[in-house]
Design a protein around this motif. Structure first.
Motif, short mmCIF file in Angstrom:
data_model
loop_
_atom_site.label_atom_id
_atom_site.label_comp_id
_atom_site.label_asym_id
_atom_site.label_seq_id
_atom_site.Cartn_x
_atom_site.Cartn_y
_atom_site.Cartn_z
N ASN A 30 0.86 -1.18 0.00
CA ASN A 30 0.00 0.00 0.00
C ASN A 30 0.90 1.23 0.00
O ASN A 30 1.80 1.35 0.83
CB ASN A 30 -0.91 0.01 1.22
CG ASN A 30 -1.88 1.19 1.19
OD1 ASN A 30 -1.52 2.29 1.58
ND2 ASN A 30 -3.09 0.96 0.73
N TYR A 31 0.64 2.13 -0.95
CA TYR A 31 1.49 3.30 -1.12
C TYR A 31 0.60 4.54 -1.16
O TYR A 31 -0.39 4.59 -1.89
CB TYR A 31 2.28 3.16 -2.42
CG TYR A 31 3.11 4.36 -2.80
CD1 TYR A 31 4.21 4.73 -2.04
CD2 TYR A 31 2.81 5.11 -3.93
CE1 TYR A 31 4.99 5.82 -2.40
CE2 TYR A 31 3.59 6.20 -4.29
CZ TYR A 31 4.67 6.55 -3.53
OH TYR A 31 5.44 7.63 -3.89
N ASN A 32 0.98 5.53 -0.34
CA ASN A 32 0.20 6.76 -0.25
C ASN A 32 1.13 7.96 -0.38
O ASN A 32 2.14 8.05 0.33
CB ASN A 32 -0.56 6.82 1.08
CG ASN A 32 -1.45 8.05 1.17
OD1 ASN A 32 -0.97 9.14 1.43
ND2 ASN A 32 -2.74 7.86 0.98
N LYS A 33 0.80 8.85 -1.29
CA LYS A 33 1.64 10.02 -1.54
C LYS A 33 0.79 11.28 -1.47
O LYS A 33 -0.24 11.38 -2.13
CB LYS A 33 2.31 9.89 -2.91
CG LYS A 33 3.13 11.11 -3.33
CD LYS A 33 3.72 10.89 -4.71
CE LYS A 33 4.48 12.11 -5.20
NZ LYS A 33 5.04 11.90 -6.57
N GLN A 34 1.23 12.24 -0.67
CA GLN A 34 0.58 13.53 -0.55
C GLN A 34 1.63 14.61 -0.75
O GLN A 34 2.81 14.41 -0.49
CB GLN A 34 -0.08 13.68 0.83
CG GLN A 34 -1.12 12.63 1.15
CD GLN A 34 -2.39 12.79 0.32
OE1 GLN A 34 -2.72 13.90 -0.10
NE2 GLN A 34 -3.10 11.69 0.10
N GLY A 35 1.18 15.78 -1.19
CA GLY A 35 2.13 16.88 -1.35
C GLY A 35 1.62 17.91 -2.34
O GLY A 35 0.62 17.70 -3.03
N ASN A 36 2.31 18.99 -2.39
CA ASN A 36 1.96 20.04 -3.36
C ASN A 36 3.21 20.85 -3.70
O ASN A 36 4.20 20.84 -2.97
CB ASN A 36 0.84 20.95 -2.82
CG ASN A 36 1.25 21.66 -1.54
OD1 ASN A 36 2.11 22.54 -1.56
ND2 ASN A 36 0.64 21.28 -0.42
N ARG A 37 3.12 21.51 -4.83
CA ARG A 37 4.22 22.36 -5.30
C ARG A 37 3.63 23.68 -5.78
O ARG A 37 2.70 23.70 -6.58
CB ARG A 37 4.98 21.67 -6.43
CG ARG A 37 6.16 22.50 -6.92
CD ARG A 37 7.00 21.76 -7.95
NE ARG A 37 6.30 21.63 -9.23
CZ ARG A 37 6.05 20.48 -9.81
NH1 ARG A 37 6.39 19.36 -9.23
NH2 ARG A 37 5.43 20.43 -10.97
N ILE A 38 4.19 24.76 -5.28
CA ILE A 38 3.76 26.10 -5.71
C ILE A 38 4.91 26.74 -6.48
O ILE A 38 6.03 26.85 -5.99
CB ILE A 38 3.38 26.97 -4.50
CG1 ILE A 38 2.18 26.36 -3.76
CG2 ILE A 38 3.06 28.40 -4.95
CD1 ILE A 38 1.77 27.14 -2.52
N THR A 39 4.62 27.12 -7.72
CA THR A 39 5.62 27.71 -8.60
C THR A 39 5.20 29.13 -8.98
O THR A 39 4.09 29.34 -9.47
CB THR A 39 5.78 26.88 -9.89
OG1 THR A 39 6.12 25.54 -9.53
CG2 THR A 39 6.87 27.45 -10.77
#
Length: 800
Positions: free
Chosen positions: A391-400
């Motif tokens: 089970n793989y869970n990825k969260q995140g964000n990028r502001i450019t």
């Protein structure tokens, strides 16, 4: 008549002598894990007089064979690092005696000194090259990804993808079992793996049908350090490093083993602060105008990684084992990118753009397995069954954010743009495998197996633009929520025939794949199913100190899940990346001819011929000045090369390892508007030296030079560097001090020039180099440790 009688008597005597000859053969394996052992010295003695009769050496598959007079005898086997094996007396009743040899590891202090002095950093076995990471000190102060870059022929491309022999489509195994992920997620996975915990790495250039057909570039099998003692044993380690920024790694491994039970527990933490300096110069030649875009980006990532492993196994009988293992990893990272792009027309500096990106990621991964293994007393039957979950869970964000200025006044000529990217991802993987090996007779054995895997990938890419009111508004045209489901059913069969010093292997693997990619955003479905056949064969000849092997296998490179997603990823004002739902798999025919001399010198000729080559397209729009990156099937490619590896010792305390490779590569594109047919020669050379002195003190010195020629529409410029290391042991070898200095010349960088039509792009990627590391490891406990199998999930996760 008299002559006839004499001839008949001679023939009769010769026949009787021949009739008294018998064949003794078998396989040498480790008693701990049933792995085959090569180069063991097999000696046969008379059981009544102890007189020497004959001897032989086990080949790269652990097999031995010799002919002796028919008499009562016993067998003795010797191998560095293992206790001497002596069989019970054997009274032959048939003309062929098959005897399996199980050797136990020997970790006494005296033997440990011998092993330290004579164990080689690099070992060749047929088409397999094994590099002893622990012996060479390559993992000290490095994560798993950095450690792999120290291996012969291994480099990172401009996007930090692993490249071996010019091919980035590799299959990564952990202790013989497929690992997790590829692409960006593979990089993250390898960065959470501590190089200090890696014992050795096997480079398998041309795998058989037993392995998954994925990976046209071959297989890297990472073997982790295991315990060697009974009772409670383990080790604790810590390292600190510095280049441009600080790094730290800590780990604790515990083993508790008994007659029936084996327990493993590992806790590891890594902190890494690093940088990457990227320069991209793009030149566009148009009638009456030449535009140059100069991009300078500095990337500063900080990451914390925490990993916990637990394994348990129970010996149901002396021949069978039941076990399970779990691995949990948490990876947290923050990264800042600062950049500037200069826009120049006809040598006049007109405008520039300032880039600032902040990115946060949180990844969690849980894998587990349940397995059963059985090996008969005679080693003629082996069964391995395993079910794996992930089970793989990825969260995140990028502001450019981009701000646009005129060069002459430094005034903004248009409003700043701010874009937020986020891509929450959830992946569930389950697979089950069954492998059976059966020896029909001393000369013939069969292998067969089945595998089923299922992948459910929920990939949600969200892109938002910041409006004049400072509010992020969803950009529905550039966002996409993809649900990807895939199932693969595979089966294989392998036949092995041994005759005198020859071995023949013939294998066939079949894989049926079905996938369904549903875009919830666009309400569209892209699905397909197909069956592929993958033959393989090898011919092996063992003649005393020489081994010869010719092998062939058909391989496949399947598109990564992300590349099949019609996504839009904003990199900066001048660069975007998009997906291609029409991407098809690529198929490779791989050939290799290898000669090995005395297990330390190897010469290989190899060739890889690929149809449907997947290639990154760089498309430039003159109107918008935007470069779009995507992957497409360009046509075909081929690579033909020669590799040479050897080791020698000028003195008892000085050993050298030489690894070189020369190859010719060509790629042809038939895509309209993106056609090319280019080729070039490549060279890679590596020299490793180790110096061993008294008082448990040793030094290492490694250096490399790499020069790739043209491939497709790209040219690659040289890279070179050298590293040093010192190792000192204290407290009766329980405390180990390592000091390393890596890439001291700061020339280990990726430089690539891509030219298509009227656009030339010059990339330079400079990772953090000249790194100094201090590491301490303390080993405690005594006795014997055993390893527990890890989850077998590599092929599915390699394409995340």
């Amino acid at each position: 008549m008299k002559k006839l009688h004499i001839m008949l008597i001679c023939f009769f005597v010769a026949y009787q002598v021949q009739a008294q000859k018998i064949t003794v053969k078998g396989t040498v394996v480790s008693a701990e894990d049933n792995e085959t052992l090569m180069a063991a010295a097999i000696t046969v003695f008379n059981a009544k007089t102890d007189a020497f009769i004959h001897y032989a050496y086990a080949d790269e598959a652990g097999n031995y064979e010799l002919r002796i007079e028919k008499t009562a005898f016993y067998i003795k086997a010797d191998l560095l690092g293992y206790k001497t094996y002596i069989s019970k007396p054997i009274n032959p009743t048939t003309s062929v005696i098959e005897h399996a040899i199980r050797m136990q590891e020997d970790r006494t202090e005296l033997e440990e000194v011998v092993i330290l002095q004579k164990q080689r950093t690099l070992k060749m076995s047929g088409d397999k090259m094994t590099i002893n990471i622990e012996r060479a000190g390559l993992g000290i102060g490095n994560d798993g990804l950095q450690t792999l870059t120290k291996l012969p022929g291994i480099r990172l491309d401009k996007d930090e993808n692993i490249v071996f022999r010019g091919n980035s489509n590799l299959q990564i195994l952990i202790d013989g079992k497929p690992s997790l992920f590829s692409g960006g997620d593979l990089k993250l996975f390898l960065k959470t793996l501590s190089g200090d915990n890696i014992k050795s790495v096997e480079l398998i250039a041309n795998p058989s049908a037993k392995y998954s057909a994925a990976g046209s570039g071959g297989i890297l099998n990472i073997k982790l350090k295991k315990g060697v003692n009974t009772g409670l044993t383990g080790n604790i380690r810590s390292s600190v490093g510095y280049a441009e920024f600080i790094k730290n790694s800590n780990g604790l491994n515990l083993y508790h083993n008994s007659e029936k039970w084996n327990l493993n527990l590992g806790l590891n933490s890594n902190y890494n602060e690093s940088t990457n300096h990227r320069k991209v110069v793009q030149t566009i030649n148009e009638p009456g105008k030449t535009t140059v875009l100069e991009q300078f980006n500095d990337w500063y990532p900080k990451s914390n990684s925490y990993t916990g492993t637990f394994g348990v196994s129970y010996a149901l009988t002396k021949n069978s084992q039941l076990g399970s293992s779990f691995n949990y990893n948490s990876y947290l990272s923050d990264a800042i990118t600062e950049g500037k792009t200069n826009e120049i027309e006809n040598d006049q500096f007109l405008r520039y753009t300032l880039l600032e990106t902040s990115e946060y990621q949180k990844n969690k991964r849980l894998t587990g397995n349940l397995y059963y293994s059985f090996v008969s007393d005679s080693l003629d039957t082996k069964l391995d069954a395993q079910i794996n979950l992930a089970n793989y869970n990825k969260q995140g964000n990028r502001i450019t954010s981009n701000q646009y200025y005129l060069a002459n006044s430094n005034n903004q000529y248009q409003p700043a743009s701010v874009i937020r990217n986020s891509n929450p991802t959830q992946v569930q993987i389950v697979n089950t495998t069954v492998d059976l090996e059966k020896k029909i007779n001393p000369n013939f054995n069969l292998e067969t197996g089945l595998k089923y895997s299922y992948v459910h990938n929920d990939y949600d890419l969200r892109l938002e633009d910041k409006n004049n009111a400072g509010i992020f508004v969803p950009n529905t045209n550039r966002s996409n929520h993809l649900i990807y489901k895939e199932s693969i059913f595979a089966g294989y069969g392998i036949a092995n025939l041994s005759r005198n010093n020859w071995n023949f292997q013939l294998g066939l693997r079949a894989e049926h794949m079905a996938y369904d990619a549903f875009s919830k955003t666009a309400n569209t479905t892209n699905k397909d199913s197909y069956t592929s056949w993958f033959p393989s064969f090898s011919i092996n000849r063992n003649a005393d100190d020489n081994q010869y092997k010719f092998s062939y296998s058909k391989r496949i490179e399947r598109p990564r899940y992300l590349n099949l997603n019609p996504f839009f990823e904003y990199i900066d004002t001048y660069n975007v990346q998009v997906g291609n739902p029409n991407l098809q798999p690529a198929f490779t025919d791989a050939f290799e001819l290898t000669w090995v001399r005395k297990y330390k010198t190897a010469l290989s000729v190899f060739a890889n011929l690929t149809q449907g080559e997947m290639y990154q397209i760089v498309s430039y729009d003159e109107a918008t000045k935007i470069t779009t990156l995507y992957v497409d099937n360009i046509g075909k490619s081929k690579s033909i090369g020669l590799s040479f590896n050897t080791s020698f010792s000028p003195t008892d305390w000085w050993e050298l390892q030489v690894n070189t490779e020369v190859s010719y590569a060509q790629a042809t594109s038939t895509i309209p508007g993106y056609a090319f047919n280019e080729s070039g020669a490549n060279f890679y050379g590596n020299l490793s030296q180790s110096f061993r002195f008294k008082n448990d003190l040793s030094f290492t010195w490694t250096s490399f030079y790499s020069k790739n020629g043209n491939y497709g529409n790209s040219e690659f410029l040289p890279a070179y560097d050298m590293s040093f290391g010192m190792r000192k042991e204290f407290l009766n070898k329980q405390l180990i001090l390592n000091i390393t200095a890596q890439d001291v010349l700061k020339e280990n960088q990726w430089r690539q020039i891509t030219t298509q039509n009227n656009v030339s792009t010059n990339w330079t990627n400079q990772w953090e180099t000249r790194k100094f590391t201090l590491a301490l490891t303390y080993n405690f406990g005594a006795g014997k440790k055993k390893k527990i199998k890890s989850a077998n999930l590599a092929n599915e996760q390699n394409r995340l």
